[in-house]
Scaffold this active site. Structure first.
Site, PDB file in Angstrom:
ATOM      1  N   SER A   9      84.924   7.979  68.509  1.00  0.00           N
ATOM      2  CA  SER A   9      83.563   7.467  68.305  1.00  0.00           C
ATOM      3  C   SER A   9      82.564   8.620  68.329  1.00  0.00           C
ATOM      4  CB  SER A   9      83.199   6.480  69.419  1.00  0.00           C
ATOM      5  OG  SER A   9      81.791   6.341  69.465  1.00  0.00           O
ATOM      6  N   HIS A  34      84.961   6.465  64.121  1.00  0.00           N
ATOM      7  CA  HIS A  34      84.258   5.258  64.595  1.00  0.00           C
ATOM      8  C   HIS A  34      82.779   5.582  64.691  1.00  0.00           C
ATOM      9  CE1 HIS A  34      84.200   1.323  66.637  1.00  0.00           C
ATOM     10  NE2 HIS A  34      83.338   1.852  67.489  1.00  0.00           N
ATOM     11  N   ASP A  36      79.156   4.197  65.653  1.00  0.00           N
ATOM     12  CA  ASP A  36      78.511   3.136  66.441  1.00  0.00           C
ATOM     13  C   ASP A  36      77.031   2.970  66.121  1.00  0.00           C
ATOM     14  OD1 ASP A  36      80.588   4.033  69.153  1.00  0.00           O
ATOM     15  OD2 ASP A  36      80.523   2.075  68.185  1.00  0.00           O
ATOM     16  N   MET A  38      73.573   1.137  66.722  1.00  0.00           N
ATOM     17  CA  MET A  38      72.915   0.325  67.757  1.00  0.00           C
ATOM     18  C   MET A  38      71.434   0.189  67.404  1.00  0.00           C
ATOM     19  SD  MET A  38      74.616   2.065  71.099  1.00  0.00           S
ATOM     20  CE  MET A  38      76.394   2.199  71.218  1.00  0.00           C
ATOM     21  N   HIS A  67      80.916   0.285  63.280  1.00  0.00           N
ATOM     22  CA  HIS A  67      80.769  -0.794  64.277  1.00  0.00           C
ATOM     23  C   HIS A  67      79.278  -1.069  64.429  1.00  0.00           C
ATOM     24  CE1 HIS A  67      81.284  -1.895  68.839  1.00  0.00           C
ATOM     25  NE2 HIS A  67      80.973  -2.957  68.114  1.00  0.00           N
ATOM     26  N   MET A  69      76.409  -2.831  66.108  1.00  0.00           N
ATOM     27  CA  MET A  69      75.958  -3.609  67.263  1.00  0.00           C
ATOM     28  C   MET A  69      74.480  -3.918  67.026  1.00  0.00           C
ATOM     29  SD  MET A  69      77.968  -1.249  69.983  1.00  0.00           S
ATOM     30  CE  MET A  69      78.144   0.034  68.743  1.00  0.00           C
ATOM     31  N   MET A 141      86.007  -5.626  72.787  1.00  0.00           N
ATOM     32  CA  MET A 141      85.262  -4.633  73.571  1.00  0.00           C
ATOM     33  C   MET A 141      85.812  -4.587  74.992  1.00  0.00           C
ATOM     34  SD  MET A 141      83.194  -3.279  71.474  1.00  0.00           S
ATOM     35  CE  MET A 141      82.295  -2.249  72.637  1.00  0.00           C
ATOM     36  N   PHE A 147      76.730   1.722  75.219  1.00  0.00           N
ATOM     37  CA  PHE A 147      76.775   3.115  75.688  1.00  0.00           C
ATOM     38  C   PHE A 147      78.206   3.654  75.712  1.00  0.00           C
ATOM     39  CE2 PHE A 147      72.388   3.188  76.933  1.00  0.00           C
ATOM     40  CZ  PHE A 147      72.113   1.846  77.190  1.00  0.00           C
ATOM     41  N   ASP A 180      87.844  -0.901  72.295  1.00  0.00           N
ATOM     42  CA  ASP A 180      86.740   0.048  72.235  1.00  0.00           C
ATOM     43  C   ASP A 180      85.980   0.059  73.557  1.00  0.00           C
ATOM     44  OD1 ASP A 180      83.765   0.140  70.066  1.00  0.00           O
ATOM     45  OD2 ASP A 180      84.586   1.576  71.509  1.00  0.00           O
TER      46      ASP A 180
END
Ligand code: DX5
Ligand code: ZN
Length: 220
Positions: A9, A34, A36, A38, A67, A69, A141, A147, A180
């Site tokens: 990640s 990966h 992330d 957010m 991913h 979020m 998850m 975080f 993850d």
């Protein structure tokens, strides 16, 4: 023997040397990257978005495992796929109904990417069962999303075992299972025993000078 995929990640990468860090994981034997996303609304943190993905997506040969979020995944899915997402994984909890989940899955497929569905630790794994004939991957998850560097939640493994059993009973074998959060050389072993296919790891991989060995330990 199931092939284990390692997806570092980049949330934990050094963003002043992102290109070099990506090369290190590529040379170190990772198969996926990966990414992330957010939004500071669905999760209480803000990371990065489409412009960063666009700038790195085609600078390497790794699969771009994005991913998101974020709230309203239906609105943003096409942009992330256009920016380079190969897998686009959104959250069950970001949708208001099962029909909305199906709509996002269908949209991701229409845009030419593979669809992943993620559940937070407190969401029962049974909630994803209706989508197993449509998605390409389920992301379980093992930390509360938001975080890197958090502690692994072992109860996520019982969710994976239940999911695996349900899939075997119903002869569903095309769906990958990804885990993850808090993955390191120890927690990776229990996750693999539970039946995962893809291991996401951020803080265990980035910021260390033995990335290749760390990736190999996750696969061992
Ligand atoms: C958390 C992210 C994870 C995180 C993993 O919300 O979805 O991918 O970056 O970081 P580690 O491996 O350090 O827990
Ligand atoms: Zn993630």
């Amino acid at each position: 023997m199931r092939k284990i995929i390692v997806a570092p990640s980049i949330l934990s990468a050094d963003f002043s040397h992102l290109g070099e860090d990506i090369k290190k994981i590529e040379d170190g034997g990772a198969e996926w990257l990966h990414f992330d996303v957010m939004d500071g609304h669905f999760v209480p943190n803000i990371s990065f978005g489409q412009p960063v993905l666009k700038s790195i997506a085609h600078t390497h040969k790794l699969i771009n495992d994005v991913h998101i979020m974020i709230s309203d995944p239906y609105k943003y899915a096409p942009e992330f796929i256009k920016a380079g997402a190969d897998y686009l994984t959104f959250h069950y909890e970001a949708c208001k109904s099962d029909s909305e989940v199906f709509k996002v899955i269908d949209l991701i497929h229409e845009c030419g990417a593979k669809a992943g569905l993620s559940v937070k630790p407190n969401t029962p794994i049974e909630k994803v069962y209706p989508f197993l004939y449509s998605v390409d991957m389920i992301l379980v998850m093992s930390v509360e999303p938001g975080f890197g560097g958090q502690k692994f939640m072992p109860e996520s493994c019982s969710k994976i075992i239940r999911l695996k059993n349900y899939m075997e009973t119903n002869k569903i074998d095309k769906v990958l299972i990804e885990i993850d959060g808090g993955i390191n050389d120890e927690t990776a072993q229990v996750a693999k025993l539970a039946g995962v296919d893809v291991l996401v790891a951020g803080s265990y991989i980035f910021g260390h000078d033995d990335i290749k060995e760390r990736i190999e330990k996750l696969k061992a």
